[in-house]
Design a protein around this motif. Structure first.
Motif, PDB file in Angstrom:
ATOM      1  N   LEU A 168       0.831  -1.196   0.000  1.00  0.00           N
ATOM      2  CA  LEU A 168       0.000   0.000   0.000  1.00  0.00           C
ATOM      3  C   LEU A 168       0.875   1.259   0.000  1.00  0.00           C
ATOM      4  O   LEU A 168       1.668   1.472   0.910  1.00  0.00           O
ATOM      5  CB  LEU A 168      -0.878  -0.019   1.261  1.00  0.00           C
ATOM      6  N   PHE A 169       0.728   2.078  -1.033  1.00  0.00           N
ATOM      7  CA  PHE A 169       1.479   3.334  -1.137  1.00  0.00           C
ATOM      8  C   PHE A 169       0.522   4.512  -1.205  1.00  0.00           C
ATOM      9  O   PHE A 169      -0.613   4.373  -1.656  1.00  0.00           O
ATOM     10  CB  PHE A 169       2.332   3.345  -2.417  1.00  0.00           C
ATOM     11  N   ILE A 170       1.021   5.681  -0.791  1.00  0.00           N
ATOM     12  CA  ILE A 170       0.270   6.920  -0.991  1.00  0.00           C
ATOM     13  C   ILE A 170       1.141   7.852  -1.826  1.00  0.00           C
ATOM     14  O   ILE A 170       2.362   7.709  -1.853  1.00  0.00           O
ATOM     15  CB  ILE A 170      -0.109   7.605   0.350  1.00  0.00           C
ATOM     16  N   PHE A 171       0.494   8.791  -2.520  1.00  0.00           N
ATOM     17  CA  PHE A 171       1.221   9.759  -3.344  1.00  0.00           C
ATOM     18  C   PHE A 171       0.853  11.148  -2.868  1.00  0.00           C
ATOM     19  O   PHE A 171      -0.313  11.531  -2.862  1.00  0.00           O
ATOM     20  CB  PHE A 171       0.833   9.578  -4.819  1.00  0.00           C
ATOM     21  N   ARG A 172       1.863  11.904  -2.394  1.00  0.00           N
ATOM     22  CA  ARG A 172       1.616  13.296  -1.998  1.00  0.00           C
ATOM     23  C   ARG A 172       2.891  14.113  -2.168  1.00  0.00           C
ATOM     24  O   ARG A 172       3.981  13.572  -2.139  1.00  0.00           O
ATOM     25  CB  ARG A 172       1.078  13.393  -0.563  1.00  0.00           C
ATOM     26  N   ASN A 173       2.703  15.410  -2.347  1.00  0.00           N
ATOM     27  CA  ASN A 173       3.841  16.322  -2.568  1.00  0.00           C
ATOM     28  C   ASN A 173       4.750  15.834  -3.694  1.00  0.00           C
ATOM     29  O   ASN A 173       5.972  15.965  -3.629  1.00  0.00           O
ATOM     30  CB  ASN A 173       4.664  16.502  -1.285  1.00  0.00           C
ATOM     31  N   GLY A 174       4.130  15.193  -4.705  1.00  0.00           N
ATOM     32  CA  GLY A 174       4.902  14.776  -5.874  1.00  0.00           C
ATOM     33  C   GLY A 174       5.759  13.543  -5.680  1.00  0.00           C
ATOM     34  O   GLY A 174       6.585  13.216  -6.526  1.00  0.00           O
ATOM     35  N   LYS A 175       5.572  12.835  -4.538  1.00  0.00           N
ATOM     36  CA  LYS A 175       6.388  11.642  -4.293  1.00  0.00           C
ATOM     37  C   LYS A 175       5.543  10.500  -3.734  1.00  0.00           C
ATOM     38  O   LYS A 175       4.516  10.718  -3.097  1.00  0.00           O
ATOM     39  CB  LYS A 175       7.494  11.950  -3.266  1.00  0.00           C
ATOM     40  N   TRP A 176       6.039   9.278  -3.976  1.00  0.00           N
ATOM     41  CA  TRP A 176       5.409   8.091  -3.390  1.00  0.00           C
ATOM     42  C   TRP A 176       5.916   7.933  -1.957  1.00  0.00           C
ATOM     43  O   TRP A 176       7.093   8.120  -1.678  1.00  0.00           O
ATOM     44  CB  TRP A 176       5.752   6.840  -4.200  1.00  0.00           C
ATOM     45  N   ASP A 177       5.007   7.576  -1.071  1.00  0.00           N
ATOM     46  CA  ASP A 177       5.317   7.489   0.353  1.00  0.00           C
ATOM     47  C   ASP A 177       4.498   6.341   0.942  1.00  0.00           C
ATOM     48  O   ASP A 177       3.629   5.784   0.271  1.00  0.00           O
ATOM     49  CB  ASP A 177       4.920   8.838   1.001  1.00  0.00           C
ATOM     50  N   LEU A 178       4.771   6.023   2.189  1.00  0.00           N
ATOM     51  CA  LEU A 178       3.967   5.038   2.906  1.00  0.00           C
ATOM     52  C   LEU A 178       3.135   5.786   3.947  1.00  0.00           C
ATOM     53  O   LEU A 178       3.557   6.819   4.449  1.00  0.00           O
ATOM     54  CB  LEU A 178       4.872   4.008   3.608  1.00  0.00           C
ATOM     55  N   PRO A 179       1.944   5.259   4.270  1.00  0.00           N
ATOM     56  CA  PRO A 179       1.090   5.961   5.240  1.00  0.00           C
ATOM     57  C   PRO A 179       1.719   5.973   6.632  1.00  0.00           C
ATOM     58  O   PRO A 179       2.208   4.952   7.115  1.00  0.00           O
ATOM     59  CB  PRO A 179      -0.214   5.156   5.214  1.00  0.00           C
ATOM     60  N   ALA A 232      -2.620   3.599  -3.688  1.00  0.00           N
ATOM     61  CA  ALA A 232      -2.573   2.476  -4.633  1.00  0.00           C
ATOM     62  C   ALA A 232      -1.878   1.268  -4.027  1.00  0.00           C
ATOM     63  O   ALA A 232      -0.967   1.403  -3.199  1.00  0.00           O
ATOM     64  CB  ALA A 232      -1.827   2.901  -5.895  1.00  0.00           C
ATOM     65  N   TRP A 233      -2.341   0.092  -4.451  1.00  0.00           N
ATOM     66  CA  TRP A 233      -1.629  -1.148  -4.159  1.00  0.00           C
ATOM     67  C   TRP A 233      -0.623  -1.347  -5.291  1.00  0.00           C
ATOM     68  O   TRP A 233      -1.019  -1.364  -6.450  1.00  0.00           O
ATOM     69  CB  TRP A 233      -2.595  -2.345  -4.135  1.00  0.00           C
ATOM     70  N   LEU A 234       0.650  -1.473  -4.961  1.00  0.00           N
ATOM     71  CA  LEU A 234       1.663  -1.613  -6.007  1.00  0.00           C
ATOM     72  C   LEU A 234       2.290  -3.004  -5.965  1.00  0.00           C
ATOM     73  O   LEU A 234       2.605  -3.526  -4.889  1.00  0.00           O
ATOM     74  CB  LEU A 234       2.765  -0.559  -5.828  1.00  0.00           C
ATOM     75  N   ASN A 235       2.466  -3.577  -7.162  1.00  0.00           N
ATOM     76  CA  ASN A 235       3.123  -4.880  -7.257  1.00  0.00           C
ATOM     77  C   ASN A 235       4.646  -4.672  -7.258  1.00  0.00           C
ATOM     78  O   ASN A 235       5.115  -3.538  -7.352  1.00  0.00           O
ATOM     79  CB  ASN A 235       2.620  -5.649  -8.489  1.00  0.00           C
ATOM     80  N   PRO A 236       5.437  -5.760  -7.160  1.00  0.00           N
ATOM     81  CA  PRO A 236       6.894  -5.602  -7.061  1.00  0.00           C
ATOM     82  C   PRO A 236       7.514  -4.705  -8.135  1.00  0.00           C
ATOM     83  O   PRO A 236       8.370  -3.871  -7.827  1.00  0.00           O
ATOM     84  CB  PRO A 236       7.408  -7.038  -7.161  1.00  0.00           C
ATOM     85  N   GLU A 237       7.078  -4.852  -9.372  1.00  0.00           N
ATOM     86  CA  GLU A 237       7.644  -4.039 -10.457  1.00  0.00           C
ATOM     87  C   GLU A 237       7.305  -2.558 -10.248  1.00  0.00           C
ATOM     88  O   GLU A 237       8.151  -1.678 -10.400  1.00  0.00           O
ATOM     89  CB  GLU A 237       7.071  -4.518 -11.791  1.00  0.00           C
ATOM     90  N   GLN A 238       6.047  -2.292  -9.855  1.00  0.00           N
ATOM     91  CA  GLN A 238       5.616  -0.907  -9.625  1.00  0.00           C
ATOM     92  C   GLN A 238       6.311  -0.307  -8.410  1.00  0.00           C
ATOM     93  O   GLN A 238       6.609   0.891  -8.378  1.00  0.00           O
ATOM     94  CB  GLN A 238       4.093  -0.867  -9.431  1.00  0.00           C
ATOM     95  N   ILE A 239       6.607  -1.160  -7.410  1.00  0.00           N
ATOM     96  CA  ILE A 239       7.306  -0.681  -6.206  1.00  0.00           C
ATOM     97  C   ILE A 239       8.689  -0.177  -6.588  1.00  0.00           C
ATOM     98  O   ILE A 239       9.107   0.906  -6.166  1.00  0.00           O
ATOM     99  CB  ILE A 239       7.419  -1.800  -5.137  1.00  0.00           C
ATOM    100  N   ARG A 240       9.381  -0.965  -7.415  1.00  0.00           N
ATOM    101  CA  ARG A 240      10.736  -0.554  -7.827  1.00  0.00           C
ATOM    102  C   ARG A 240      10.690   0.801  -8.532  1.00  0.00           C
ATOM    103  O   ARG A 240      11.534   1.665  -8.316  1.00  0.00           O
ATOM    104  CB  ARG A 240      11.369  -1.624  -8.726  1.00  0.00           C
TER     105      ARG A 240
END
Length: 200
Positions: free
Chosen positions: A84-95, A171-179
């Motif tokens: 589970l990732f969040i997107f804010r301030n132009g970057k991907w982050d964790l809650p 978003a839920w990201l898969n391994p490829e999307q996480i990288r």
């Protein structure tokens, strides 16, 4: 050794003296911490080491020099092994978010994940490492210590980004999307994934 990020630049707390090459070394006891932080924010110092002879004391001494904010956050997996990732301030982050009065840090982490993403049914699997970074609020620099927990959930419902926290996307990201996401994330978040096996 502790690694504290100041404007995405590393500040190492260490008990070993190393010959300076691409970094500046300061004595933790006597350093003007605010001046050093300002210089790091202004890109005058790219990387620094704070030396103290007793490694166990380094973080304690730093906490005496700068106010501390405590936070809890989650590295959350669903049944498919996505994170589970969040997107804010132009970057991907964790809650993650700040602790409330009389709250246990585990409860903080689960509450913040749910508030920031809409994901419920969370279960803590294990405690992960803590991360450290300096931020500025109301004109004061603070050291944020975030306690991270690996969590799992069977939640399959809708994801809701917390608008008032400036979260644009969840978003839920898969391994490829996480990288890919880690290429546009924070150094502290990358640290968490150093010890996590992302399937190829």
């Amino acid at each position: 050794m502790y690694k504290v990020f100041v404007n995405e630049k590393p500040l190492f707390l260490t008990n070993t003296v190393e010959r300076e090459t691409d970094f500046r070394m300061f004595l933790l006891e006597s350093v003007d911490i605010e001046q050093l932080i300002v210089n790091m924010f202004n890109n005058k110092v790219k990387k620094a080491f704070l030396y103290h002879p007793d490694e166990k004391e380094t973080l304690k001494v730093l906490k005496e020099k700068i106010p501390v904010a405590k936070a809890g956050g989650g590295l959350v997996y669903n049944k498919k092994g996505e994170v589970l990732f969040i997107f804010r301030n132009g970057k991907w982050d964790l809650p993650k978010g700040g602790i409330e009065k009389h709250e246990e840090i585990e409860d903080t982490a689960m509450r913040e994940v749910e508030e920031e993403t809409g994901v419920s049914g969370l279960e803590i699997v294990q405690k992960l490492q803590k991360t450290y970074h300096v931020f500025k609020r109301n004109g004061t620099y603070r050291l944020k210590i975030t306690h991270w927990f690996e969590m799992k959930t069977n939640y399959t419902g809708k994801l809701f980004g917390q608008i008032e926290e400036g979260i644009e996307k969840v978003a839920w990201l898969n391994p490829e999307q996480i990288r890919e996401a880690l290429g546009n994330s924070y150094e502290n978040i990358k640290l968490l994934f150093e010890n996590v096996e992302i399937e190829k």
